[in-house]
Design a protein around this motif. Structure first.
Motif, short mmCIF file in Angstrom:
data_model
loop_
_atom_site.label_atom_id
_atom_site.label_comp_id
_atom_site.label_asym_id
_atom_site.label_seq_id
_atom_site.Cartn_x
_atom_site.Cartn_y
_atom_site.Cartn_z
N SER A 54 -0.32 111.71 14.28
CA SER A 54 0.90 110.92 14.46
C SER A 54 1.89 111.61 15.38
CB SER A 54 1.56 110.66 13.10
OG SER A 54 2.79 109.99 13.28
N PHE A 101 9.38 99.46 16.03
CA PHE A 101 8.37 98.66 15.31
C PHE A 101 8.98 97.58 14.40
CE2 PHE A 101 6.68 102.94 15.99
CZ PHE A 101 5.52 102.66 16.70
N HIS A 141 1.34 93.94 12.40
CA HIS A 141 1.06 94.63 13.66
C HIS A 141 0.86 96.13 13.46
CE1 HIS A 141 3.22 91.18 15.99
NE2 HIS A 141 1.96 90.90 15.74
N LEU A 142 1.39 96.67 12.37
CA LEU A 142 1.24 98.11 12.11
C LEU A 142 -0.22 98.51 11.95
CD1 LEU A 142 4.11 98.80 9.52
CD2 LEU A 142 4.13 99.26 11.98
N ASP A 167 -2.10 100.23 14.87
CA ASP A 167 -1.75 101.59 15.32
C ASP A 167 -2.38 102.61 14.36
OD1 ASP A 167 -0.69 103.92 16.26
OD2 ASP A 167 1.39 103.25 16.26
N THR A 168 -3.63 102.95 14.60
CA THR A 168 -4.34 103.89 13.72
C THR A 168 -4.12 105.34 14.11
OG1 THR A 168 -6.32 103.63 15.10
CG2 THR A 168 -6.15 102.22 13.14
N THR A 169 -3.44 105.56 15.22
CA THR A 169 -3.13 106.93 15.64
C THR A 169 -2.01 107.53 14.80
OG1 THR A 169 -3.81 106.46 17.91
CG2 THR A 169 -2.41 108.39 17.57
N ASN A 170 -0.98 106.74 14.56
CA ASN A 170 0.20 107.24 13.86
C ASN A 170 0.12 107.12 12.35
OD1 ASN A 170 1.91 108.10 16.08
ND2 ASN A 170 1.99 105.94 16.65
#
Length: 640
Positions: free
Chosen positions: A353, A369, A418-419, A422-425
């Motif tokens: 993250s 976000f 939508h969250l 985002d699999t990176t954070n």
């Protein structure tokens, strides 16, 4: 001539073979019912039994279109909490007793079915019964099939209850006999409803109570669970901006500190008072106070405060009170978090993250976000959910994010969904879109009730010149326009496409049976063979022949085909035709042994988790018992 006759016989044979294979596949149950029906339809089309127009006619049928609309109306009843409210009323009447609940379902549905189409009745009652069952811990499968049958049983109470009733009335009138009155059917209806209750009560308990509705139990946290776990209500307070403010503080320039018309950026509430506004809500009511519209808005730096806005404020109570006194806000007693437009979800901060090590205030998640952080859960796991864990809900803006922190975030449902991309954070722990579908828009319940009553009125009263399918389309559109669903996609999700395709694909089968002469051959042959055995045997033959045909042909089409045959048969044996024509409408309407014989049967199939054999086990005995009893009762009500 022989060539034509052979071709006709050949088409009839092919149609009957396809029908037998289709029924066998339904009984086998290893292939989805809608796929079986579509395969049968394709076979009739490829083999030239039906033209493309005939094969696809079911998909444009008013009944199928009406079913789609009724699914939407039923979904609105469920989404607005009207089903839950009505189910709670029925539950209170039954006091949690399963037998009393069963009787209420049968009687209420039968009564409505006397005036509204059985399809409409079942579609309206189905979400109510499912909500009732869920609230009481009972299995909805115990009630849904009896519900479908009760809609048809109730149709026998009045002249308008079901189309076959109107068909036999027309045949009698055209033949010069006295027309049937509106309540000529009432004695017959009361008897079949009584038989239905007596037969279905034990059969539904034996064969339907073990069903699990084909759904796995959701063991995830509910929204209320998250509120309790993070103890949000301990630090959350609700204030309203009154129209008249008289006690506001004076700022350094000697001006009254007015909050109206100011943005949150102008007010600098976090900096001055150390508290956060997380939601700005505006509620509008109609003059009578029956209809309410609720707008939930995320508190953004650009959000402007207006008169009558309700502010949801998090932070230390003393600091919040100082802020409220400065701006003359009125505190509201109860604090309840609703999730109409805004929701909650948990996310876990990943090692990759970009926000690990940053303070929440510096991460600027609200701007990037569209989410607010309402709480942080930090530490190891434990069986009771709290021991060994630290819950941070105070001074969040200065809290540094650590890898592995679990954040409780608030935002609009679309932003929360939508969250997940985002699999990176972070990793989102649940599915916000599915959670949103479960949230009841309960403030819209009066609107849904009004639309439902309007639809029923258009269906019942002849002075309103609207066809049934038109009434349903209007009602379905009104539920969407009136905001009974979160969005249009939510309305589409309420439609059970498997049931729709099943009915639409099986409808052309009746056309094939009529076109090839199979239905006429069966009906005329059975009636001719029983004519010499006396009126009672002939009456039984007419009922069971009609009943058999209705398993594969629509009840209206069967009544149209069988009514003239029954009239002529009665005249040939020299008796009054009334009991014979009543046998036709009973045989056409009391068809319970198949999921595709009537739209109500198909409507409850998926929701109840039923197989084809469930209808045979429960519906076929009822169908036979009604036939046997009414064979002896009809001559008493309508003497030969």
């Amino acid at each position: 001539m022989q060539k034509i006759h052979f071709k006709f016989f050949h088409s009839m044979t092919i149609t009957l073979i396809i029908l037998i294979i289709t029924v066998a596949m339904f009984i086998w149950g290893r292939v989805r019912a809608d796929i079986v029906a579509l395969t049968a339809l394709a076979a009739l089309l490829v083999l030239g039994i039906l033209t493309p127009a005939e094969a696809l006619a079911g998909f444009s049928s008013p009944i199928v279109i009406m079913m789609i609309g009724l699914f939407v109306v039923g979904g609105a009843i469920m989404q607005t909490g009207l089903a839950k409210l009505t189910g709670n009323k029925l539950m209170a009447l039954s006091r949690g007793n399963e037998t009393v609940t069963f009787l209420l379902v049968m009687l209420v549905t039968s009564f409505i079915g006397a005036f509204v189409s059985n399809t409409g009745t079942v579609a309206l009652m189905m979400p109510i019964i499912m909500s009732l069952a869920a609230g009481s811990g009972m299995q909805s499968s115990r009630f849904l099939m009896p519900l479908a049958f009760a809609g048809s049983l109730g149709g026998m109470l009045t002249l308008i209850g079901t189309p076959p009733n109107l068909v036999i009335d027309e045949v009698l009138t055209e033949a010069g006999f006295k027309p049937l009155a509106f309540f000529s059917f009432f004695p017959v209806g009361i008897i079949v409803i009584a038989i239905g209750i007596i037969v279905l009560m034990p059969l539904s308990k034996i064969f339907l109570s073990k069903k699990q509705n084909g759904k796995k139990k959701n063991n995830g946290k509910s929204l209320d669970d998250l509120v309790d776990e993070y103890q949000l209500l301990d630090n959350l307070h609700r204030y309203i901006v009154p129209s008249k403010r008289t006690a506001a503080a004076i700022d350094e320039n000697g001006q009254m500190m007015d909050i109206v018309g100011k943005t949150l950026k102008d007010l600098s509430i976090q900096k001055k008072y150390g508290v956060s506004i997380i939601e700005i809500r505006n509620e509008k009511k109609s003059r009578l106070g029956l209809v309410k519209d609720v707008n939930q808005n995320m508190a953004k730096s650009s959000s402007t405060i207006a008169v009558h806005d309700t502010l949801y404020i998090m932070g230390d109570e003393e600091k919040i009170e100082r802020f409220a006194q400065d701006y003359d806000l009125r505190k509201m007693k109860d604090v309840k978090i609703d999730f109409y437009d805004l929701g909650l979800t948990e996310i876990v901060v990943m090692p990759t993250s970009n926000f690990a090590g940053l303070r929440i205030g510096d991460a600027n998640l609200r701007k990037r976000f569209g989410i607010n952080v309402l709480g942080v859960k930090r530490g190891g796991s434990s069986s009771d959910g709290k021991v060994g864990k630290e819950y941070i809900t105070d001074n969040l803006i200065a809290t540094k994010l650590h890898v592995g922190d679990m954040l409780l975030v608030q935002g609009e449902w679309t932003n929360l969904a939508h969250l997940t991309a985002d699999t990176t954070n972070w990793v989102v722990l649940d599915q916000p879109e599915k959670t949103a579908d479960k949230v009841l828009l309960d403030y819209k319940a009066p609107v849904a009730a009004a639309i439902m009553l309007l639809m029923i009125a258009m269906m019942v009263f002849d002075f309103i010149p609207v066809a049934l399918v038109t009434a349903v389309i209007i009602a379905g559109l009104l539920t969407v326009f009136a905001g009974c669903f979160r969005n249009v996609e939510a309305a589409y999700k309420t439609i059970n496409w498997e049931s729709i395709v099943l009915i639409a694909a099986m409808m052309p089968m009746s056309t094939a049976l009529e076109k090839t002469g199979a239905s006429a051959l069966v009906s005329q042959g059975l009636v001719d063979s029983l004519g010499s055995m006396g009126p009672t045997a002939l009456l039984a033959g007419i009922y069971f022949t009609t009943s058999l045909m209705t398993m594969f042909i629509s009840n209206t089409a069967t009544a149209v085909l069988m009514a003239p045959i029954a009239l002529v048969a009665a005249q040939q044996v020299g008796v009054s035709p009334y009991s014979f024509l009543f046998a036709v409408t009973l045989g056409a309407s009391m068809c319970f042994a198949s999921p595709f014989s009537t739209p109500p049967n198909a409507l409850v199939m998926k929701a109840g988790g039923y197989t084809f054999m469930d209808y045979v086990k429960v519906g076929l005995p009822l169908q036979i018992i009604i036939g046997v009893v009414m064979t002896f009762v009809l001559p008493l009500l309508f003497p030969y």
